[in-house]
Write a protein that holds these residues in place. Structure first.
Motif, short mmCIF file in Angstrom:
data_model
loop_
_atom_site.label_atom_id
_atom_site.label_comp_id
_atom_site.label_asym_id
_atom_site.label_seq_id
_atom_site.Cartn_x
_atom_site.Cartn_y
_atom_site.Cartn_z
N PHE A 40 124.32 -53.81 25.58
CA PHE A 40 123.00 -54.47 25.38
C PHE A 40 123.51 -55.65 24.95
CE2 PHE A 40 121.82 -50.13 27.34
CZ PHE A 40 120.57 -50.23 27.81
N ASP A 41 122.63 -56.91 25.18
CA ASP A 41 122.28 -58.08 24.60
C ASP A 41 121.97 -57.73 22.42
OD1 ASP A 41 119.33 -58.76 24.69
OD2 ASP A 41 119.43 -60.39 25.96
N ASN A 42 121.67 -58.92 21.93
CA ASN A 42 120.94 -58.13 20.75
C ASN A 42 119.54 -58.47 20.96
OD1 ASN A 42 123.36 -59.66 19.27
ND2 ASN A 42 122.86 -61.12 19.41
N ASP A 43 118.82 -58.74 21.87
CA ASP A 43 117.02 -58.74 22.08
C ASP A 43 116.99 -57.04 22.40
OD1 ASP A 43 116.43 -60.44 20.47
OD2 ASP A 43 117.35 -61.88 22.96
N SER A 44 118.51 -56.25 22.89
CA SER A 44 117.95 -55.41 23.78
C SER A 44 118.05 -54.98 24.94
CB SER A 44 116.32 -54.10 23.03
OG SER A 44 117.56 -53.41 22.04
N ILE A 45 117.97 -56.02 25.42
CA ILE A 45 117.97 -56.43 26.86
C ILE A 45 119.64 -56.51 28.09
CG2 ILE A 45 117.69 -57.57 28.46
CD1 ILE A 45 116.27 -59.13 26.83
N PRO A 46 119.45 -55.11 29.13
CA PRO A 46 120.50 -54.72 29.90
C PRO A 46 121.18 -55.95 30.39
CG PRO A 46 119.28 -53.42 30.92
CD PRO A 46 118.07 -54.59 28.93
N VAL A 47 121.96 -56.34 29.98
CA VAL A 47 123.23 -56.89 31.10
C VAL A 47 124.34 -56.19 31.52
CG1 VAL A 47 124.55 -59.23 31.07
CG2 VAL A 47 122.95 -58.37 28.62
N PRO A 48 123.33 -56.21 33.27
CA PRO A 48 124.70 -54.95 33.79
C PRO A 48 126.24 -56.12 34.12
CG PRO A 48 122.74 -56.42 35.43
CD PRO A 48 122.81 -56.60 33.43
#
Length: 61
Positions: A40-48
């Motif tokens: 998860f990046d700093n904005d809580s977006i999953p990066v697969p």
């Protein structure tokens, strides 16, 4: 609490659902055979990312 995220397979682009519960990210098996997880990046977006591909050798040490 279980949160579900929609992600795309980095290998074939298939749409997948990823479960996260109590900050534990599950892995999911794609139809192309790749095992996918996410950071998860700093904005809580999953990066697969790909944990394992079907043609990868599994090394046992």
């Amino acid at each position: 609490m279980i949160m579900k995220f929609n992600i795309d397979c980095p290998d074939c682009g298939a749409a997948l659902k990823l479960d996260v519960s109590d900050n534990i990210v599950e892995s999911v098996l794609c139809s192309c055979g790749a095992v996918i997880s996410a950071d998860f990046d700093n904005d809580s977006i999953p990066v697969p990312f790909v944990l394992n591909r079907p043609d990868d050798e599994i090394l046992i040490s």
